[in-house]
Design a protein around this motif. Structure first.
Motif, PDB file in Angstrom:
ATOM      1  N   ILE A   1      -0.534 -66.140  26.699  1.00  0.00           N
ATOM      2  CA  ILE A   1      -1.054 -66.623  25.713  1.00  0.00           C
ATOM      3  C   ILE A   1      -1.062 -65.681  24.386  1.00  0.00           C
ATOM      4  CG2 ILE A   1      -2.454 -68.202  27.153  1.00  0.00           C
ATOM      5  CD1 ILE A   1      -4.635 -65.854  26.574  1.00  0.00           C
ATOM      6  N   PHE A   2      -0.505 -64.352  24.763  1.00  0.00           N
ATOM      7  CA  PHE A   2      -0.537 -63.376  23.475  1.00  0.00           C
ATOM      8  C   PHE A   2       0.650 -63.468  22.740  1.00  0.00           C
ATOM      9  CE2 PHE A   2      -2.992 -61.465  27.053  1.00  0.00           C
ATOM     10  CZ  PHE A   2      -4.278 -61.305  26.205  1.00  0.00           C
ATOM     11  N   GLN A   3       0.585 -63.021  21.483  1.00  0.00           N
ATOM     12  CA  GLN A   3       1.665 -63.033  20.426  1.00  0.00           C
ATOM     13  C   GLN A   3       2.918 -61.718  21.169  1.00  0.00           C
ATOM     14  OE1 GLN A   3       2.276 -65.149  17.905  1.00  0.00           O
ATOM     15  NE2 GLN A   3       0.443 -66.421  18.623  1.00  0.00           N
ATOM     16  N   THR A   4       3.652 -61.372  20.238  1.00  0.00           N
ATOM     17  CA  THR A   4       4.614 -60.611  20.415  1.00  0.00           C
ATOM     18  C   THR A   4       3.970 -59.148  20.801  1.00  0.00           C
ATOM     19  OG1 THR A   4       6.238 -61.351  18.869  1.00  0.00           O
ATOM     20  CG2 THR A   4       6.484 -59.200  19.621  1.00  0.00           C
ATOM     21  N   MET A   5       4.280 -58.687  22.344  1.00  0.00           N
ATOM     22  CA  MET A   5       3.499 -57.229  22.535  1.00  0.00           C
ATOM     23  C   MET A   5       4.707 -56.019  22.404  1.00  0.00           C
ATOM     24  SD  MET A   5       1.523 -58.571  25.556  1.00  0.00           S
ATOM     25  CE  MET A   5       0.635 -57.106  25.675  1.00  0.00           C
ATOM     26  N   GLY A   6       6.077 -56.380  22.235  1.00  0.00           N
ATOM     27  CA  GLY A   6       6.659 -55.310  22.029  1.00  0.00           C
ATOM     28  C   GLY A   6       8.055 -55.708  21.311  1.00  0.00           C
ATOM     29  N   ILE A   7       8.508 -54.583  20.648  1.00  0.00           N
ATOM     30  CA  ILE A   7       9.786 -54.725  19.679  1.00  0.00           C
ATOM     31  C   ILE A   7      10.812 -53.675  20.339  1.00  0.00           C
ATOM     32  CG2 ILE A   7      10.794 -54.857  17.664  1.00  0.00           C
ATOM     33  CD1 ILE A   7       8.340 -56.160  16.333  1.00  0.00           C
ATOM     34  N   ALA A   8      11.953 -53.994  20.509  1.00  0.00           N
ATOM     35  CA  ALA A   8      12.965 -52.780  20.928  1.00  0.00           C
ATOM     36  C   ALA A   8      14.172 -52.756  19.885  1.00  0.00           C
ATOM     37  CB  ALA A   8      13.484 -52.874  22.373  1.00  0.00           C
ATOM     38  N   ASN A   9      14.454 -51.844  19.361  1.00  0.00           N
ATOM     39  CA  ASN A   9      15.779 -51.732  18.907  1.00  0.00           C
ATOM     40  C   ASN A   9      16.808 -51.016  19.423  1.00  0.00           C
ATOM     41  OD1 ASN A   9      14.900 -53.076  16.240  1.00  0.00           O
ATOM     42  ND2 ASN A   9      13.572 -51.363  16.009  1.00  0.00           N
ATOM     43  N   ALA A  10      18.064 -51.574  19.860  1.00  0.00           N
ATOM     44  CA  ALA A  10      19.043 -50.952  20.631  1.00  0.00           C
ATOM     45  C   ALA A  10      20.314 -50.785  19.617  1.00  0.00           C
ATOM     46  CB  ALA A  10      19.215 -51.823  21.766  1.00  0.00           C
ATOM     47  N   ARG A  11      21.069 -49.640  20.054  1.00  0.00           N
ATOM     48  CA  ARG A  11      22.292 -49.227  19.475  1.00  0.00           C
ATOM     49  C   ARG A  11      23.310 -48.480  20.299  1.00  0.00           C
ATOM     50  NH1 ARG A  11      24.793 -48.083  14.422  1.00  0.00           N
ATOM     51  NH2 ARG A  11      26.229 -46.501  14.507  1.00  0.00           N
ATOM     52  N   MET A  12      24.229 -49.004  20.593  1.00  0.00           N
ATOM     53  CA  MET A  12      25.460 -48.237  21.314  1.00  0.00           C
ATOM     54  C   MET A  12      26.504 -47.927  20.573  1.00  0.00           C
ATOM     55  SD  MET A  12      28.342 -48.974  23.099  1.00  0.00           S
ATOM     56  CE  MET A  12      28.553 -50.667  23.121  1.00  0.00           C
ATOM     57  N   GLU A  13      27.298 -46.870  20.896  1.00  0.00           N
ATOM     58  CA  GLU A  13      28.318 -46.609  20.165  1.00  0.00           C
ATOM     59  C   GLU A  13      29.306 -45.898  20.988  1.00  0.00           C
ATOM     60  OE1 GLU A  13      29.884 -43.938  16.183  1.00  0.00           O
ATOM     61  OE2 GLU A  13      27.940 -44.100  16.433  1.00  0.00           O
ATOM     62  N   ILE A  14      30.607 -46.199  21.268  1.00  0.00           N
ATOM     63  CA  ILE A  14      31.757 -45.626  21.819  1.00  0.00           C
ATOM     64  C   ILE A  14      32.787 -44.931  20.616  1.00  0.00           C
ATOM     65  CG2 ILE A  14      33.691 -45.993  23.321  1.00  0.00           C
ATOM     66  CD1 ILE A  14      32.000 -48.020  24.754  1.00  0.00           C
ATOM     67  N   LYS A  15      32.891 -43.548  20.978  1.00  0.00           N
ATOM     68  CA  LYS A  15      33.846 -43.048  19.989  1.00  0.00           C
ATOM     69  C   LYS A  15      35.105 -42.792  20.773  1.00  0.00           C
ATOM     70  CE  LYS A  15      30.129 -40.748  17.373  1.00  0.00           C
ATOM     71  NZ  LYS A  15      29.716 -39.355  17.059  1.00  0.00           N
ATOM     72  N   ASP A  16      36.334 -43.273  20.169  1.00  0.00           N
ATOM     73  CA  ASP A  16      37.609 -42.903  20.524  1.00  0.00           C
ATOM     74  C   ASP A  16      37.769 -43.254  22.050  1.00  0.00           C
ATOM     75  OD1 ASP A  16      38.375 -42.002  17.996  1.00  0.00           O
ATOM     76  OD2 ASP A  16      37.470 -40.053  18.652  1.00  0.00           O
ATOM     77  N   ASP A  17      36.901 -44.126  22.374  1.00  0.00           N
ATOM     78  CA  ASP A  17      37.314 -44.771  23.965  1.00  0.00           C
ATOM     79  C   ASP A  17      36.952 -43.650  24.872  1.00  0.00           C
ATOM     80  OD1 ASP A  17      37.509 -47.411  23.593  1.00  0.00           O
ATOM     81  OD2 ASP A  17      39.873 -46.990  23.097  1.00  0.00           O
ATOM     82  N   GLN A  18      36.368 -42.390  24.502  1.00  0.00           N
ATOM     83  CA  GLN A  18      35.951 -41.186  25.293  1.00  0.00           C
ATOM     84  C   GLN A  18      34.684 -40.988  25.581  1.00  0.00           C
ATOM     85  OE1 GLN A  18      38.428 -38.008  23.569  1.00  0.00           O
ATOM     86  NE2 GLN A  18      40.231 -39.007  24.100  1.00  0.00           N
ATOM     87  N   THR A  19      33.754 -40.879  24.560  1.00  0.00           N
ATOM     88  CA  THR A  19      32.520 -40.644  24.587  1.00  0.00           C
ATOM     89  C   THR A  19      31.376 -41.998  24.012  1.00  0.00           C
ATOM     90  OG1 THR A  19      32.098 -39.602  22.446  1.00  0.00           O
ATOM     91  CG2 THR A  19      32.616 -38.264  24.271  1.00  0.00           C
ATOM     92  N   TYR A  20      30.127 -41.859  24.591  1.00  0.00           N
ATOM     93  CA  TYR A  20      29.215 -42.894  23.981  1.00  0.00           C
ATOM     94  C   TYR A  20      27.886 -42.520  24.034  1.00  0.00           C
ATOM     95  CZ  TYR A  20      26.557 -42.828  28.517  1.00  0.00           C
ATOM     96  OH  TYR A  20      25.762 -42.289  29.475  1.00  0.00           O
TER      97      TYR A  20
END
Length: 237
Positions: free
Chosen positions: A30-49
């Protein structure tokens, strides 16, 4: 309130792209929004993330948790399209307290080191068990494990506190129809993820997951929590 963040982490399963960002909201009955998450993923040169997630409580959850903010970070290498973590960290902060935990993986010797930082105190020790992944890389790699649509038992730092176990279960035809009705869509892929840890009144932390065809999680549902109904997480952008 910390278990809300586990749901946000499940929602942050990210498709195989060089750079990708997404935002999720979690509501509770019955409650409104209780949490917000921002996600970011990055892969560099197919070698590191790098994977970075910042999650914060809102509304009544913010008041009850003392303005709780959590930050998760995973860094490592990419081998044959699979993410292999070197370090995984999480920061939990309220108005009165901040705790940082850093996990360092020694895959050769199958050991994970855990460092806890709280105020001026620092403590480093061998963690209770070894797991080849953390919870962020596990949900990124999950597509590699489930291509055959077979149930899978996985282990990750951030999963069950006992041994990191996480079960991925694909529904049979009858259960699939029920899940599609619950999710209000027939598009995408459907699975149940069992965190093997208590989340509110759910003994094993069983989450219903709907993945879009691009690999992003559109919606996750933890059913029948306490007296208020479901916890629902939805991708908003």
């Amino acid at each position: 309130m910390k278990k809300i963040v586990l749901l946000l982490l499940v929602l942050s399963q990210i498709a195989g792209a060089k750079v990708l960002t997404a935002t999720y909201e979690v509501s509770f009955g019955i409650f409104q929004t209780m949490g917000i998450a921002n996600a970011r993923m990055e892969i560099k040169d197919d070698q590191t993330y790098t994977i970075h997630i910042d999650a914060k409580t809102t509304g009544i959850a913010k008041v009850l948790s003392g303005n709780r903010i959590e930050i998760y970070d995973s860094r490592g290498t990419v081998k044959n399209g699979k993410l292999i973590p070197d370090t995984y960290s999480k920061v939990r902060q309220t108005n009165s307290k901040k705790v940082t935990k850093i996990y360092t993986f020694d895959h050769t010797n199958k050991v994970v080191w855990k460092e806890t930082i709280e105020g001026k105190e620092r403590n480093k020790e061998v963690y209770d068990f070894y797991a080849p992944e953390d919870i962020l890389t596990l949900f990124f790699n999950i597509g590699l494990y489930t291509q055959a649509r077979q149930d899978k038992v996985l282990h990750a730092i951030g999963g069950s506190g006992k041994d990191g176990r996480i079960d991925v279960v694909f529904p049979n035809p009858k259960a699939l129809k029920e899940m599609q009705k619950e999710m209000d869509t027939e598009d995408g892929d459907f699975m149940k993820v069992v965190l093997n840890d208590r989340i509110f009144s759910s003994a094993n932390g069983e989450l219903l997951i709907n993945l879009s065809r691009d690999g992003l999680c559109n919606k996750a549902v933890l059913e029948d929590v306490l007296l208020f109904g479901d916890i629902v997480g939805v991708r908003v952008r």
